[in-house]
Design a protein around this motif. Structure first.
Motif, PDB file in Angstrom:
ATOM      1  N   GLN A   4       0.980  -1.366  -0.011  1.00 44.01           N
ATOM      2  CA  GLN A   4       0.134  -0.120  -0.104  1.00 44.01           C
ATOM      3  C   GLN A   4       0.894   1.417  -0.043  1.00 44.01           C
ATOM      4  O   GLN A   4       1.469   1.509   1.086  1.00 44.01           O
ATOM      5  N   SER A   6       1.272   5.268  -0.006  1.00 38.62           N
ATOM      6  CA  SER A   6       0.445   6.353   0.399  1.00 38.62           C
ATOM      7  C   SER A   6       1.630   7.716   0.205  1.00 38.62           C
ATOM      8  O   SER A   6       2.670   7.470   0.282  1.00 38.62           O
ATOM      9  N   GLY A   8       1.092  10.609  -1.550  1.00 41.43           N
ATOM     10  CA  GLY A   8       1.116  11.633  -2.681  1.00 41.43           C
ATOM     11  C   GLY A   8       0.004  12.723  -2.471  1.00 41.43           C
ATOM     12  O   GLY A   8      -0.629  12.766  -1.467  1.00 41.43           O
ATOM     13  N   LEU A  19       6.471   9.594   0.680  1.00 44.18           N
ATOM     14  CA  LEU A  19       5.745   8.609   0.235  1.00 44.18           C
ATOM     15  C   LEU A  19       6.179   7.135   1.176  1.00 44.18           C
ATOM     16  O   LEU A  19       7.209   6.987   1.298  1.00 44.18           O
ATOM     17  N   CYS A  21       5.249   3.082   1.732  1.00 45.45           N
ATOM     18  CA  CYS A  21       4.874   1.808   0.918  1.00 45.45           C
ATOM     19  C   CYS A  21       4.940   0.757   2.148  1.00 45.45           C
ATOM     20  O   CYS A  21       5.823   0.330   2.866  1.00 45.45           O
ATOM     21  N   THR A 120       0.156   6.096  -6.131  1.00 46.84           N
ATOM     22  CA  THR A 120      -0.251   7.300  -5.173  1.00 46.84           C
ATOM     23  C   THR A 120       0.163   8.465  -6.103  1.00 46.84           C
ATOM     24  O   THR A 120       1.530   8.380  -6.600  1.00 46.84           O
TER      25      THR A 120
END
Length: 126
Positions: A4, A6, A8, A19, A21, A120
Protein backbone atom coordinates in the motif's frame (compact mmCIF):
# COMPACT_ATOMS: atom_id res chain seq x y z
CA UNK A 1 0.71 -10.08 -0.27
CA UNK A 2 -0.31 -6.46 -0.15
CA UNK A 3 1.63 -3.30 -0.80
CA UNK A 4 0.00 0.00 0.00
CA UNK A 5 1.61 3.20 -1.21
CA UNK A 6 0.50 6.51 0.25
CA UNK A 7 1.65 10.06 0.75
CA UNK A 8 1.01 11.53 -2.65
CA UNK A 9 -0.59 14.89 -3.16
CA UNK A 10 -0.24 18.33 -4.63
CA UNK A 11 2.98 20.20 -3.94
CA UNK A 12 4.56 23.32 -5.32
CA UNK A 13 7.81 23.17 -7.28
CA UNK A 14 10.71 23.02 -4.89
CA UNK A 15 8.61 21.34 -2.24
CA UNK A 16 8.89 17.93 -0.64
CA UNK A 17 6.77 14.85 -0.19
CA UNK A 18 7.34 11.60 1.60
CA UNK A 19 5.78 8.49 0.13
CA UNK A 20 5.36 5.35 2.18
CA UNK A 21 4.90 1.76 1.12
CA UNK A 22 3.52 -0.54 3.79
CA UNK A 23 3.84 -4.23 3.06
CA UNK A 24 2.01 -7.20 4.45
CA UNK A 25 2.31 -10.88 3.71
CA UNK A 26 6.03 -10.67 3.10
CA UNK A 27 9.14 -10.00 5.11
CA UNK A 28 10.90 -6.90 3.92
CA UNK A 29 14.33 -8.38 4.52
CA UNK A 30 13.67 -11.04 1.87
CA UNK A 31 12.77 -8.58 -0.84
CA UNK A 32 14.24 -5.86 -2.95
CA UNK A 33 11.99 -2.81 -3.12
CA UNK A 34 11.53 -0.66 -6.15
CA UNK A 35 9.81 2.65 -6.61
CA UNK A 36 8.43 3.37 -10.05
CA UNK A 37 6.48 6.18 -11.57
CA UNK A 38 4.34 6.74 -14.61
CA UNK A 39 3.72 10.23 -15.86
CA UNK A 40 0.72 11.03 -18.04
CA UNK A 41 1.33 9.81 -21.55
CA UNK A 42 4.67 8.28 -20.70
CA UNK A 43 5.98 4.82 -20.00
CA UNK A 44 6.57 3.64 -16.48
CA UNK A 45 10.09 4.20 -15.28
CA UNK A 46 12.12 2.96 -12.37
CA UNK A 47 12.98 5.54 -9.75
CA UNK A 48 14.91 3.53 -7.19
CA UNK A 49 15.81 -0.01 -6.26
CA UNK A 50 16.85 -1.00 -2.76
CA UNK A 51 18.35 -4.41 -2.15
CA UNK A 52 18.54 -5.58 1.44
CA UNK A 53 19.90 -2.35 2.83
CA UNK A 54 19.55 1.33 2.16
CA UNK A 55 23.20 1.74 1.31
CA UNK A 56 22.62 -0.50 -1.65
CA UNK A 57 20.07 1.70 -3.33
CA UNK A 58 20.13 2.57 -7.01
CA UNK A 59 18.60 5.89 -8.00
CA UNK A 60 17.66 6.93 -11.48
CA UNK A 61 19.38 10.01 -12.82
CA UNK A 62 16.15 11.94 -12.30
CA UNK A 63 16.02 10.92 -8.65
CA UNK A 64 19.68 11.07 -7.72
CA UNK A 65 20.48 13.78 -5.21
CA UNK A 66 16.83 14.63 -4.57
CA UNK A 67 15.15 11.39 -3.55
CA UNK A 68 16.11 9.17 -0.63
CA UNK A 69 14.86 5.73 0.30
CA UNK A 70 14.55 4.61 3.90
CA UNK A 71 13.53 1.16 5.07
CA UNK A 72 12.05 0.11 8.39
CA UNK A 73 12.13 -3.66 8.63
CA UNK A 74 10.31 -3.67 11.95
CA UNK A 75 7.35 -1.92 10.34
CA UNK A 76 7.74 -3.59 6.94
CA UNK A 77 7.71 -0.14 5.44
CA UNK A 78 9.81 1.64 2.87
CA UNK A 79 9.61 5.37 2.33
CA UNK A 80 10.65 7.60 -0.53
CA UNK A 81 11.58 11.11 0.56
CA UNK A 82 11.34 13.44 -2.41
CA UNK A 83 12.86 16.89 -2.17
CA UNK A 84 13.27 19.77 -4.60
CA UNK A 85 10.32 18.48 -6.58
CA UNK A 86 9.88 19.59 -10.17
CA UNK A 87 6.81 19.65 -12.39
CA UNK A 88 8.33 16.78 -14.36
CA UNK A 89 8.13 14.64 -11.21
CA UNK A 90 4.36 14.64 -11.60
CA UNK A 91 3.32 11.02 -11.91
CA UNK A 92 1.62 8.11 -10.25
CA UNK A 93 4.20 6.48 -8.01
CA UNK A 94 4.19 2.76 -7.31
CA UNK A 95 6.13 0.54 -4.97
CA UNK A 96 6.93 -3.00 -5.94
CA UNK A 97 9.00 -5.86 -4.57
CA UNK A 98 10.95 -8.79 -5.91
CA UNK A 99 12.79 -11.57 -4.13
CA UNK A 100 16.27 -10.22 -3.48
CA UNK A 101 17.84 -13.50 -4.60
CA UNK A 102 16.24 -13.18 -8.02
CA UNK A 103 16.22 -9.47 -8.71
CA UNK A 104 18.54 -8.04 -11.30
CA UNK A 105 18.99 -4.54 -12.62
CA UNK A 106 17.58 -5.70 -15.94
CA UNK A 107 14.45 -7.02 -14.23
CA UNK A 108 14.09 -3.74 -12.42
CA UNK A 109 14.46 -1.79 -15.65
CA UNK A 110 11.77 -3.93 -17.22
CA UNK A 111 9.51 -3.56 -14.21
CA UNK A 112 9.50 -7.33 -13.78
CA UNK A 113 8.76 -7.31 -10.08
CA UNK A 114 6.86 -9.92 -8.12
CA UNK A 115 4.26 -7.78 -6.40
CA UNK A 116 2.93 -4.29 -6.99
CA UNK A 117 1.02 -1.85 -4.91
CA UNK A 118 -1.58 0.56 -6.13
CA UNK A 119 -0.11 3.90 -7.02
CA UNK A 120 -0.25 7.23 -5.31
CA UNK A 121 -0.51 10.40 -7.36
CA UNK A 122 2.09 13.12 -7.00
CA UNK A 123 1.34 16.43 -8.65
CA UNK A 124 3.95 19.15 -8.71
CA UNK A 125 2.42 22.41 -9.77
CA UNK A 126 2.19 26.02 -8.77
Amino acid sequence: VQLQASGGGLVQPGGSLRLSCVMSGITLDDYAVGWFRQAPGKEREGVSLTTRSEDRTYYSDAAKGRFTVAADSAKNTVSLQMNSLKPEDTAVYYCAVANYREISFLRFQRGAMDYWGKGTLVTVSS
